[in-house]
Design a protein around this motif. Structure first.
Motif, PDB file in Angstrom:
ATOM      1  N   VAL A  49       0.855  -1.187   0.000  1.00  0.00           N
ATOM      2  CA  VAL A  49       0.000   0.000   0.000  1.00  0.00           C
ATOM      3  C   VAL A  49       0.895   1.242   0.000  1.00  0.00           C
ATOM      4  O   VAL A  49       1.814   1.351   0.821  1.00  0.00           O
ATOM      5  N   ILE A  50       0.632   2.156  -0.931  1.00  0.00           N
ATOM      6  CA  ILE A  50       1.320   3.451  -0.986  1.00  0.00           C
ATOM      7  C   ILE A  50       0.291   4.502  -0.575  1.00  0.00           C
ATOM      8  O   ILE A  50      -0.759   4.616  -1.202  1.00  0.00           O
ATOM      9  N   LEU A  51       0.598   5.257   0.466  1.00  0.00           N
ATOM     10  CA  LEU A  51      -0.450   6.027   1.134  1.00  0.00           C
ATOM     11  C   LEU A  51      -0.037   7.482   1.360  1.00  0.00           C
ATOM     12  O   LEU A  51       1.002   7.766   1.961  1.00  0.00           O
ATOM     13  N   PRO A  74       2.800  -4.455   3.715  1.00  0.00           N
ATOM     14  CA  PRO A  74       3.739  -3.326   3.766  1.00  0.00           C
ATOM     15  C   PRO A  74       3.064  -2.019   3.352  1.00  0.00           C
ATOM     16  O   PRO A  74       2.276  -1.992   2.402  1.00  0.00           O
ATOM     17  N   ILE A  75       3.394  -0.948   4.062  1.00  0.00           N
ATOM     18  CA  ILE A  75       2.816   0.372   3.785  1.00  0.00           C
ATOM     19  C   ILE A  75       3.938   1.391   3.626  1.00  0.00           C
ATOM     20  O   ILE A  75       4.817   1.490   4.492  1.00  0.00           O
ATOM     21  N   ILE A  76       3.904   2.130   2.518  1.00  0.00           N
ATOM     22  CA  ILE A  76       4.825   3.240   2.301  1.00  0.00           C
ATOM     23  C   ILE A  76       4.022   4.534   2.338  1.00  0.00           C
ATOM     24  O   ILE A  76       3.056   4.687   1.590  1.00  0.00           O
ATOM     25  N   ASP A  92       5.674   4.851  13.416  1.00  0.00           N
ATOM     26  CA  ASP A  92       5.261   4.275  14.692  1.00  0.00           C
ATOM     27  C   ASP A  92       3.877   3.648  14.629  1.00  0.00           C
ATOM     28  O   ASP A  92       3.595   2.689  15.362  1.00  0.00           O
ATOM     29  N   ILE A  93       3.001   4.156  13.776  1.00  0.00           N
ATOM     30  CA  ILE A  93       1.646   3.592  13.702  1.00  0.00           C
ATOM     31  C   ILE A  93       1.545   2.434  12.728  1.00  0.00           C
ATOM     32  O   ILE A  93       0.486   1.830  12.591  1.00  0.00           O
ATOM     33  N   GLY A  94       2.659   2.140  12.012  1.00  0.00           N
ATOM     34  CA  GLY A  94       2.599   0.956  11.157  1.00  0.00           C
ATOM     35  C   GLY A  94       3.215   1.081   9.788  1.00  0.00           C
ATOM     36  O   GLY A  94       3.245   0.110   9.036  1.00  0.00           O
ATOM     37  N   GLY A  95       3.703   2.281   9.426  1.00  0.00           N
ATOM     38  CA  GLY A  95       4.344   2.426   8.129  1.00  0.00           C
ATOM     39  C   GLY A  95       5.676   1.693   8.076  1.00  0.00           C
ATOM     40  O   GLY A  95       6.405   1.647   9.072  1.00  0.00           O
ATOM     41  N   ASP A  96       5.997   1.118   6.925  1.00  0.00           N
ATOM     42  CA  ASP A  96       7.274   0.429   6.753  1.00  0.00           C
ATOM     43  C   ASP A  96       8.329   1.338   6.154  1.00  0.00           C
ATOM     44  O   ASP A  96       9.527   1.077   6.281  1.00  0.00           O
ATOM     45  N   ASP A  97       7.911   2.408   5.507  1.00  0.00           N
ATOM     46  CA  ASP A  97       8.840   3.398   4.976  1.00  0.00           C
ATOM     47  C   ASP A  97       8.076   4.711   4.829  1.00  0.00           C
ATOM     48  O   ASP A  97       6.840   4.735   4.828  1.00  0.00           O
TER      49      ASP A  97
END
Length: 231
Positions: A49-51, A74-76, A92-97
């Motif tokens: 997911v790109i957010l 994975p979330i960017i 801190d809330i869950g992003g991987d990058d």
């Protein structure tokens, strides 16, 4: 074929990145609002997911937290919000990058490919880690201490897994940063790692003031002291 989900309201950026992502051989879905994103997430399974953070009907941080309640996808974060506090919150809330605009397309695609590779390796890895009375259920993203479930943030969870997967190996703050987030130290510095480790120790150590599991190696970094021989 890897399936990527892009949540962004800037049409020109959507068109440019969609072209680049498809050129890499990936499939992509796009949502321009939180509402559209929630509908697609409920009906599809994604590999990445790109957010964006600022969306017309809400905040990307809130969407990230919702995703993390049910998924380890994975979330960017790809956003113009470039303050240090914004970046730390996103991770801190869950992003991987966390990538800030403007950005270089080649760097973005390199990070995307690397995250997809690591995600694939994670799925193929062992499903549990056990050491020092700590049990990590990798597929569920749950952590237990002596059978009692712990409430860890995503960043604390990542740090713990990294240490448990590398017992007795000294990891410098720079190594921890590069392995977990692919971030430039200008954004996430050594002090941030110190904070994460201090928080983690309060949850996993019997006596946080005298840590026995995550020990400090003076002027070098930290290591997981697997006293029971577990991995």
């Amino acid at each position: 074929m890897k399936h990527i989900f892009f949540v962004e309201d800037n049409l020109s950026l959507i068109n440019g990145l969609s072209f680049a992502i498809k050129k890499q051989g990936y499939k992509i879905d796009v949502a321009r609002t939180i509402f559209e994103a929630e509908v697609l997430l409920a009906n599809n399974k994604y590999d990445l997911v790109i957010l964006d953070v600022s969306l017309p009907d809400g905040c990307g941080y809130d969407l990230c937290e919702k995703i993390r309640k049910t998924s380890k996808v994975p979330i960017i974060f790809l956003t113009a919000a470039d303050e240090e506090t914004d970046i730390i919150m996103g991770l801190d809330i869950g992003g991987d990058d966390y990538i800030t605009k403007p950005f270089k397309l080649a760097v973005f695609m390199s990070k995307t490919n690397a995250l997809l590779r690591r995600s694939c390796n994670f799925i193929q890895a062992d499903t549990e880690l056990n050491s020092n009375g700590i049990n990590v259920q990798l597929l569920k993203g749950e952590v237990y201490k002596n059978g009692e479930q712990l409430d860890l943030t995503t960043s604390e969870y990542k740090v713990l897994c990294l240490f448990m997967e590398n017992p007795h190996i000294v990891l410098s703050p720079e190594q921890i940063l590069s392995k977990l987030w692919d971030c430039n130290e200008n954004y996430i510095d050594k002090n941030t790692i110190t904070v994460y480790i201090r928080r983690l120790r309060t949850k996993i150590e019997d006596n946080p003031s005298e840590p026995q599991k995550i020990v400090t190696v003076r002027r070098m970094g930290y290591k997981w002291n697997a006293v029971d021989g577990g991995v």
